[in-house]
Write an enzyme that holds these catalytic residues in place. Structure first.
Site, short mmCIF file in Angstrom:
data_model
loop_
_atom_site.label_atom_id
_atom_site.label_comp_id
_atom_site.label_asym_id
_atom_site.label_seq_id
_atom_site.Cartn_x
_atom_site.Cartn_y
_atom_site.Cartn_z
N ASP A 1 0.86 -1.31 -0.12
CA ASP A 1 -0.06 0.02 0.01
C ASP A 1 1.10 1.21 0.04
OD1 ASP A 1 -2.22 2.03 0.74
OD2 ASP A 1 -3.37 -0.04 0.99
N HIS B 1 2.01 2.27 -2.95
CA HIS B 1 1.13 3.15 -3.71
C HIS B 1 1.62 4.51 -3.58
CE1 HIS B 1 -2.65 0.41 -2.84
NE2 HIS B 1 -1.63 -0.17 -3.76
#
Length: 416
Positions: free
Chosen positions: A221, A248
């Site tokens: 993430d 991310h």
């Protein structure tokens, strides 16, 4: 402190050792250790691993994980229960698990050493057929919440330090630093697969005076996500001399309603991530994000190298927390590969304000662009694209200075 057990294939414990957690012994050592001293976890020959459930750090005390030593997180969800049976399930509430390493109103504590802390998010839970990561995937169905433990949960704990430690395979966030003043992560390695959902690297949340530097982050993430929710603002944050891999990206948000300001991101490589430079929020959790400066950034193989998103995934019923991103500066940025640039303000009354100075696309024909509700300034350095879209004002003039060469910027991920 003597070690508990040996490691099987450098990844986990022998099954017989799973029944012998060392939580109580480590915790007792932390409780009696004087401020200014350390509790050391140290290998002894082939015995180089400890097994633990939640640990609680103490003021002024360092937990030192020595080289060639691993602290493994327990696979038993009952060890982490906030209330009986709350951890290791999927429900509508979440927040059912304590973290592995906890600090709550603990000043001047630290975790350091050349060893490793491994959350074993991939491993089947005791008494269950799924792993922590599989629970997280199950939670996608019906917009539910997984109850998986974070690796570190640090709350209102000033002057906290992470130094040199390797963190792997977290069940949820690796490090959440919430509400404190003075956090430093230096030389930290975070290594978790890209398909491990919600495994953020380091998240400063409503935090002040934060430094994240000389670290390597490979996550499932956000590599770093600066958040500011109801607990208050985040400000005076430096993210410098780091390398990001899958994940991310370098994010701000999605909670920004507390306000985010005075952020400096410098000397960063982003290699193979889903997103590069990202600010994300929406009308349920938005607020003012300002005075944000990115400089000397090298991005390659990234789907969304620049993503300013005021319509990020919506949660909750509140719709009056409006995201405003302004005074955003990108200088000496180079982007290699195909992808998409998104420059999105909320509406004509809440425009994105952003500057591009020496921001160069290696392959401009391979880059898509979406822009609306934005005031964009170009120059004085080169910019080899010109944003256009609905309600876009472009000012300034790009020059012809030498682009960022990004020479030797993309370092390999350390292997431990």
């Amino acid at each position: 402190m003597a070690v508990l057990a040996g490691v099987t294939n450098n990844s986990t414990l022998a099954e017989a050792d799973e029944q012998s957690p060392d939580t109580a012994r480590i915790q007792q050592a932390l409780d009696v250790c004087p401020a200014g001293r350390a509790v050391e976890l140290k290998a002894g020959g082939a015995h180089n691993a400890f097994l633990s459930g939640p640990l609680h750090l103490r003021s002024g005390v360092t937990l030192l994980v020595d080289a060639n030593t691993i602290l493994f997180a327990s696979r038993n969800p009952r060890d982490y229960d906030v209330t009986p049976g709350a951890c290791g399930i999927v429900d509508r509430n979440g927040h059912g698990c304590s973290a592995l390493i906890n600090a709550d109103h603990v000043a001047n504590a630290s975790v350091m050493g050349n060893g490793m802390i491994d959350g074993r998010g991939w491993a089947k839970l005791v008494g269950q057929k799924e792993s922590w990561w599989e629970l997280a995937e199950d939670a996608r169905t019906g917009n539910r919440s997984q109850n998986c433990p974070r690796l570190f949960q640090i709350i209102d704990s000033d002057n906290f330090t992470l130094y040199l430690i390797t963190l792997k395979n977290a069940a949820n966030f690796h490090v959440a630093y919430t509400g404190g003043t003075g956090f430093t992560a230096w030389g930290v390695v975070i290594d978790t697969p890209k398909n491990a959902r919600n495994t953020d690297g380091i998240d400063p949340i409503s935090a002040q005076d934060v430094t994240i530097t000389h670290s390597y982050i490979h996550a499932g993430d956000d590599n770093v996500a600066i958040k500011a929710g109801d607990a208050g603002p985040s400000s005076h944050i430096t993210v410098s001399h780091n390398h990001f891999y899958t994940g991310h990206g370098m994010s701000i948000g999605s909670e920004t309603n507390g306000g985010v300001s005075a952020v400096r991101v410098a000397d960063l490589s982003i290699d193979g991530a889903d997103n590069g430079i990202r600010i994300k929020s929406n009308v349920s959790r938005g607020g003012l994000v300002r005075d944000i400066d990115y400089s000397d950034i090298c991005i390659r193989g990234t789907k969304n190298p620049i993503l300013m998103d005021t319509h990020y995934s919506f949660f909750g019923d509140v719709r009056d927390r409006l995201p405003v991103f302004t005074d955003i500066s990108l200088r000496d940025v180079r982007i290699d590969g195909a992808g998409k640039l998104t420059l999105e303000g909320l509406d004509p009354a809440h425009r994105l304000g952003i500057l591009f100075d020496n921001v160069v696309l290696e392959e401009p024909s391979q880059m898509k662009m979406q822009a609306n509700h934005a005031v964009i300034h170009l120059g004085p350095g080169p910019v080899n694209f010109r944003p256009s879209g609905d309600d876009i004002a472009v000012t300034g003039e790009a020059g012809s200075a030498k682009p960022n060469a990004c020479q030797d910027k993309f370092a390999p991920m350390p292997v431990k």
